[in-house]
Design an enzyme around this catalytic site. Structure first.
Site, PDB file in Angstrom:
ATOM      1  N   ASP A   1     -14.090  -2.914  -3.479  1.00  0.00           N
ATOM      2  CA  ASP A   1     -14.882  -2.551  -4.882  1.00  0.00           C
ATOM      3  C   ASP A   1     -14.177  -3.065  -6.173  1.00  0.00           C
ATOM      4  OD1 ASP A   1     -16.266  -0.672  -3.028  1.00  0.00           O
ATOM      5  OD2 ASP A   1     -14.142   0.628  -3.115  1.00  0.00           O
TER       6      ASP A   1
ATOM      7  N   THR B   1     -19.758  -1.356  -1.284  1.00  0.00           N
ATOM      8  CA  THR B   1     -19.335  -0.338   0.217  1.00  0.00           C
ATOM      9  C   THR B   1     -19.119  -1.455   1.529  1.00  0.00           C
ATOM     10  OG1 THR B   1     -21.468  -1.564   1.570  1.00  0.00           O
ATOM     11  CG2 THR B   1     -21.888  -0.150  -0.319  1.00  0.00           C
TER      12      THR B   1
ATOM     13  N   CYS C   1     -26.501   0.198   2.991  1.00  0.00           N
ATOM     14  CA  CYS C   1     -26.526   1.884   3.070  1.00  0.00           C
ATOM     15  C   CYS C   1     -27.081   2.649   3.388  1.00  0.00           C
ATOM     16  CB  CYS C   1     -26.739   2.273   1.047  1.00  0.00           C
ATOM     17  SG  CYS C   1     -26.522   3.903   0.914  1.00  0.00           S
TER      18      CYS C   1
ATOM     19  N   GLU D   1       1.003  -0.951  -0.131  1.00  0.00           N
ATOM     20  CA  GLU D   1       0.365   0.407   0.263  1.00  0.00           C
ATOM     21  C   GLU D   1       0.850   1.108  -0.247  1.00  0.00           C
ATOM     22  OE1 GLU D   1      -3.469   0.833   0.256  1.00  0.00           O
ATOM     23  OE2 GLU D   1      -2.057   2.728   0.062  1.00  0.00           O
TER      24      GLU D   1
ATOM     25  N   CYS E   1     -20.616   3.237  -2.777  1.00  0.00           N
ATOM     26  CA  CYS E   1     -21.643   3.414  -2.163  1.00  0.00           C
ATOM     27  C   CYS E   1     -22.898   4.188  -2.899  1.00  0.00           C
ATOM     28  CB  CYS E   1     -21.497   4.405  -0.908  1.00  0.00           C
ATOM     29  SG  CYS E   1     -22.861   4.945   0.300  1.00  0.00           S
TER      30      CYS E   1
HETATM   31  C1  LIG Z   1     -18.677   9.696   0.206  1.00  0.00           C
HETATM   32  C2  LIG Z   1     -17.988   7.862   0.092  1.00  0.00           C
HETATM   33  C3  LIG Z   1     -19.394   7.512   1.036  1.00  0.00           C
HETATM   34  C4  LIG Z   1     -18.821   6.196   1.075  1.00  0.00           C
HETATM   35  N1  LIG Z   1     -20.250   5.924   2.389  1.00  0.00           N
HETATM   36  C5  LIG Z   1     -20.125   4.127   1.897  1.00  0.00           C
HETATM   37  C6  LIG Z   1     -21.260   4.160   3.444  1.00  0.00           C
HETATM   38  O1  LIG Z   1     -22.217   4.613   4.446  1.00  0.00           O
HETATM   39  N2  LIG Z   1     -21.396   3.273   3.599  1.00  0.00           N
HETATM   40  C7  LIG Z   1     -20.355   2.154   3.294  1.00  0.00           C
HETATM   41  O2  LIG Z   1     -20.314   0.866   4.251  1.00  0.00           O
HETATM   42  N3  LIG Z   1     -19.552   2.220   2.587  1.00  0.00           N
HETATM   43  C8  LIG Z   1     -19.803   3.533   1.665  1.00  0.00           C
HETATM   44  N4  LIG Z   1     -18.541   3.673   1.166  1.00  0.00           N
HETATM   45  C9  LIG Z   1     -17.612   2.870   0.431  1.00  0.00           C
HETATM   46  C10 LIG Z   1     -16.778   2.648   0.713  1.00  0.00           C
HETATM   47  O3  LIG Z   1     -16.161   3.585   1.782  1.00  0.00           O
HETATM   48  C11 LIG Z   1     -15.733   1.504   0.125  1.00  0.00           C
HETATM   49  O4  LIG Z   1     -17.158   1.015  -0.577  1.00  0.00           O
HETATM   50  C12 LIG Z   1     -14.914   0.874   0.949  1.00  0.00           C
HETATM   51  O5  LIG Z   1     -13.552   2.188   1.155  1.00  0.00           O
HETATM   52  C13 LIG Z   1     -13.687  -0.403  -0.189  1.00  0.00           C
HETATM   53  O6  LIG Z   1     -12.918  -0.782   0.311  1.00  0.00           O
HETATM   54  P1  LIG Z   1     -11.584  -1.225  -0.460  1.00  0.00           P
HETATM   55  O7  LIG Z   1     -10.847  -2.396   0.309  1.00  0.00           O
HETATM   56  O8  LIG Z   1     -12.249  -2.595  -1.638  1.00  0.00           O
HETATM   57  O9  LIG Z   1     -11.297  -0.432  -1.383  1.00  0.00           O
HETATM   58  P2  LIG Z   1     -10.724   1.458  -0.822  1.00  0.00           P
HETATM   59  O10 LIG Z   1     -10.747   1.550   0.737  1.00  0.00           O
HETATM   60  O11 LIG Z   1     -10.570   1.671  -1.294  1.00  0.00           O
HETATM   61  O12 LIG Z   1      -8.803   0.836  -0.849  1.00  0.00           O
HETATM   62  C14 LIG Z   1      -8.418   0.531  -1.439  1.00  0.00           C
HETATM   63  C15 LIG Z   1      -6.890   0.430  -1.467  1.00  0.00           C
HETATM   64  O13 LIG Z   1      -6.278   0.219  -2.658  1.00  0.00           O
HETATM   65  C16 LIG Z   1      -5.055   0.674  -2.331  1.00  0.00           C
HETATM   66  N5  LIG Z   1      -4.307   1.302  -3.965  1.00  0.00           N
HETATM   67  C17 LIG Z   1      -5.011   1.798  -5.312  1.00  0.00           C
HETATM   68  N6  LIG Z   1      -3.698   0.968  -6.216  1.00  0.00           N
HETATM   69  C18 LIG Z   1      -3.119   0.383  -5.634  1.00  0.00           C
HETATM   70  C19 LIG Z   1      -1.613   0.055  -5.643  1.00  0.00           C
HETATM   71  N7  LIG Z   1      -1.312   0.244  -7.742  1.00  0.00           N
HETATM   72  N8  LIG Z   1      -0.828  -0.731  -5.461  1.00  0.00           N
HETATM   73  C20 LIG Z   1      -1.270  -0.730  -4.052  1.00  0.00           C
HETATM   74  N9  LIG Z   1      -2.619  -0.284  -3.661  1.00  0.00           N
HETATM   75  C21 LIG Z   1      -3.195   0.227  -3.967  1.00  0.00           C
HETATM   76  C22 LIG Z   1      -5.429   2.751  -2.979  1.00  0.00           C
HETATM   77  O14 LIG Z   1      -4.518   2.746  -1.862  1.00  0.00           O
HETATM   78  C23 LIG Z   1      -6.124   1.622  -1.630  1.00  0.00           C
HETATM   79  O15 LIG Z   1      -5.382   2.333   0.386  1.00  0.00           O
HETATM   80  C24 LIG Z   1     -18.688   5.033   0.343  1.00  0.00           C
HETATM   81  C25 LIG Z   1     -17.358   5.598  -0.023  1.00  0.00           C
HETATM   82  C26 LIG Z   1     -17.261   7.529  -0.291  1.00  0.00           C
HETATM   83  C27 LIG Z   1     -16.269   7.428  -1.793  1.00  0.00           C
END
Ligand SMILES: Cc1cc2nc3c(=O)[nH]c(=O)nc-3n(C[C@H](O)[C@H](O)[C@H](O)COP(=O)(O)OP(=O)(O)OC[C@H]3O[C@@H](n4cnc5c(N)ncnc54)[C@H](O)[C@@H]3O)c2cc1C
Length: 455
Positions: free
Chosen positions: A341, A350, A384, A78, A206
Site C-alpha cells: 500500500d 490489496t 477484490c 514494526e 481494497c
Molecule cells: C476493510 C478492509 C478490507 C480489505 N479487503 C481486502 C480483500 O478482500 N482482499 C485483499 O487482498 N485485500 C484487502 N484489504 C487490503 C489489505 O489488507 C491491504 O492492502 C494489505 O494489508 C497491505 O499490506 P501492506 O503490508 O502494504 O500494509 P499493512 O498490512 O497495512 O502493513 C503496514 C505496516 O506498517 C506498519 N507501520 C506503519 N507506520 C510505521 C512506522 N512508522 N514504523 C514502523 N512500522 C510502521 C504498520 O503498523 C503495519 O503493520 C482490505 C483492507 C481493509 C481495511
C-alpha cells in the site's frame, strides 16, 4: 498440551492488546527468538536487508529474505504487538466473523531468527543507507524493503466524534480494528431510516470494501425483517461503481435488483453526530453539499501516504514510495525496494496485490544480489472478492490495464457461494500459512494451469 498453551496465551495476548488498541498503547512482552525490546538512543545496528513495516508485505518479504540470506542478515521494524488480517474485517463488521479471528501476535508471525525491532520508523535516509527509529536507534542497511502501508485520516472528516462515542452515534467503519465492531453494533441497532455508506476522494486500500458492507447490510436487514423500513444509500466520490467494467456491470444489476441508491461523485466532508446527519459535497460542483439523515453511517476514511515515506527522499510528488512498476525497485535508489500500500504502483491496493508483488520482488532482489539487471515484470495483478451477500462473492481479479485476469475458467462476475467460501474460509489460511511464510506469490501459476496454458 504445548499447542493448547500457546493458543491460550495468544488469545490472552490478543484480548489484552485489543483492549489497549483503542488508545494506541499495547506494550506486551512476548519472548521469541526474534524479539528486540526498546533500544538505548545511542545504539547502532547493521543488517544486509532491513524491512520497514510488519504488515502483510513486510512479514512476507522478511520470510522470503530469511530463506535467501539467512535469518541473521534480516531485521524488521514494526511497533505493533498485533498483526491483523484486514480483509476479514468486512465479515467482522457484518457479524459473520469475530474480530479475534483477524489478529495474531506479531511475535508469532515474524520469522524465527529474524530480528524484530519493536519500534517506529522515524526517519529514512537513503543517502546514508540508514533508518532512525522512534527510540533514536540508528540502523544501517545494504538493502531496504519499504512496506509501511498507508495512513487512515478519520480526522479529516469534520465533526466525526471520538471513536468511543461511535456506538451511541450509530457510526461504524470496517477500516480499523478499533472501529470495525462498531459497524456490527450499528447494524444490530438499526430500526428504520437511512443506512449511509461513504467512499472518500483519495486512493484507498481494497476499493471494494466500502460497498461490500453495504450489500451485507442489505442482506442482514432482509434477514431480520427490517429492509422495508430501510433506505440504503451508497455515496461514492468515484464516477463509477467499480473501476473494472465487467464487474461494475454485474454490481449495477445487483444494486438495481436490491433497491439500493447509488450517488456518484459525493464525498463525505462532515458528520453532525448529535443530529445523525452526514454532509456530502458534490465533487462535480464544489461547494454544493447535500445532507443525509442517517440511522446507520459506515465511514470509509480518506487515506494517504505513510508520513515517514512522504517525508523522505524516497517519495514521489504525491508522497507515495516511488518504485518501478514492473520490478518494484526504487526509481532513484537501486538498493531500495517497495511493496504494498505504501507504493505508487498504479494498481488497486490489496493483500492479493502484495502476494503477486512478493514473488516479483523476490526475483528482482535475487538479480540485484548477483549484480544482474532485474527482469521479472509485475503486471499489476490485484484481486477484490466483492462480498454481495452472506453466501455470495463476485471474485474480481484484474491487472494494470483494468482488464480481468481471472484465475478460474468460469465467469467470475457471477455471484457464487464457492467464492464466498474461499473468501471466508480458504483465504485466511492461505494468508497465515502461505503468504506470511513467503510461500504464496499469487495465483499466476495456477491461472496458467486452469486455462490450459492459454493465460
Ligand atoms: C476493510 C478492509 C478490507 C480489505 N479487503 C481486502 C480483500 O478482500 N482482499 C485483499 O487482498 N485485500 C484487502 N484489504 C487490503 C489489505 O489488507 C491491504 O492492502 C494489505 O494489508 C497491505 O499490506 P501492506 O503490508 O502494504 O500494509 P499493512 O498490512 O497495512 O502493513 C503496514 C505496516 O506498517 C506498519 N507501520 C506503519 N507506520 C510505521 C512506522 N512508522 N514504523 C514502523 N512500522 C510502521 C504498520 O503498523 C503495519 O503493520 C482490505 C483492507 C481493509 C481495511
Amino acid at each position: 498440551m504445548a499447542t493448547v498453551r500457546v493458543v491460550h496465551r495468544q488469545r490472552a495476548l490478543w484480548r489484552q492488546c485489543h483492549r489497549t488498541a483503542a488508545i494506541g498503547i499495547c506494550h506486551l512482552h512476548t519472548t521469541t527468538t526474534s524479539s528486540s525490546s526498546s533500544h538505548a538512543s545511542s545504539s547502532k545496528e547493521h543488517y544486509k536487508v532491513l524491512v520497514l513495516g510488519g504488515g502483510s508485505g513486510g512479514i512476507t518479504m522478511s520470510a522470503r529474505m530469511k530463506r535467501k540470506l539467512g535469518a541473521e542478515n534480516v531485521a524488521i521494524v514494526e511497533p505493533s504487538e498485533m498483526h491483523y488480517y484486514q480483509p476479514i474485517w468486512t465479515l467482522v463488521g457484518a457479524g459473520a466473523k469475530g474480530v479475534a479471528s483477524s489478529g495474531r501476535p506479531t511475535a508469532s508471525v515474524v520469522p524465527s531468527g529474524v530480528k524484530w525491532v519493536r519500534d517506529k520508523v522515524q526517519e529514512i535516509n537513503p543517502d546514508t543507507n540508514t533508518v532512525r527509529t522512534g527510540n533514536g536507534m540508528e540502523i544501517s542497511y545494504q538493502y531496504l524493503i519499504v512496506a509501511l502501508g498507508l495512513q487512515l485520516h478519520y480526522e479529516k472528516i469534520k465533526g466525526l466524534p471520538e471513536i468511543e462515542d461511535w456506538v451511541k452515534f450509530k457510526i461504524g467503519s470496517n477500516y480499523s480494528v478499533q472501529t470495525v465492531e462498531k459497524t456490527w453494533s450499528a447494524l444490530q441497532n438499526f430500526k428504520e431510516g437511512n443506512a449511509v455508506f461513504s467512499f472518500p476522494n483519495t486512493p484507498v486500500k481494497c476499493a471494494g470494501a466500502p460497498q461490500k458492507i453495504m450489500y451485507l447490510t442489505d442482506a442482514y436487514l432482509r434477514k431480520t425483517g427490517k429492509r422495508a423500513k430501510a433506505n440504503i444509500v451508497y455515496n461514492t466520490s468515484l464516477p463509477v461503481l467499480f473501476g473494472v467494467k465487467k464487474y461494475a456491470d454485474a454490481l449495477w444489476e445487483i444494486v438495481k435488483s436490491r433497491d439500493i441508491q447509488v450517488n456518484l461523485r459525493q464525498n463525505l466532508i462532515e458528520v453532525r453526530a448529535d443530529k445523525q446527519e452526514a454532509v456530502f459535497e458534490n465533487l462535480d460542483n464544489p461547494g454544493e453539499t447535500k445532507v443525509f439523515e442517517y440511522e446507520m453511517l459506515h465511514v470509509t476514511p480518506p487515506m494517504g501516504p505513510n508520513p515517514e515515506v512522504k517525508g523522505s527522499l524516497l517519495a514521489d510528488e504525491a508522497g507515495w514510495l516511488d518504485v518501478n512498476k514492473e520490478t518494484l525497485q526504487h526509481n532513484k535508489y537501486p538498493n531500495v525496494f517497495g511493496i504494498g500500500d505504501c507504493t505508487n504502483l498504479p494498481t488497486s491496493k490489496t493483500a492479493a496485490a502484495v502476494a503477486a508483488q512478493s514473488s516479483i520482488l523476490d526475483r528482482t532482489i535475487s538479480k540485484v544480489l548477483k549484480n544482474e539487471k532485474p527482469d521479472s515484470k509485475y503486471d499489476g495483478y490485484t484481486s477484490c472478492p466483492l462480498v454481495t451477500n452472506y453466501n455470495a462473492v463476485i471474485l474480481a481479479e484484474f491487472d494494470y490495464s483494468g482488464q480481468p485476469l481471472e484465475t478460474f475458467p468460469i465467469d467470475q462476475s457471477k455471484e457464487r457461494w464457492t467464492m464466498y467460501h474461499m473468501k471466508a474460509d480458504v483465504m485466511p489460511h492461505l494468508y497465515w500459512h502461505g503468504l506470511l511464510k513467503g510461500f504464496w506469490g499469487g495465483p499466476g501459476p495456477y491461472r496458467k494451469i486452469m486455462h490450459l496454458g492459454m493465460k
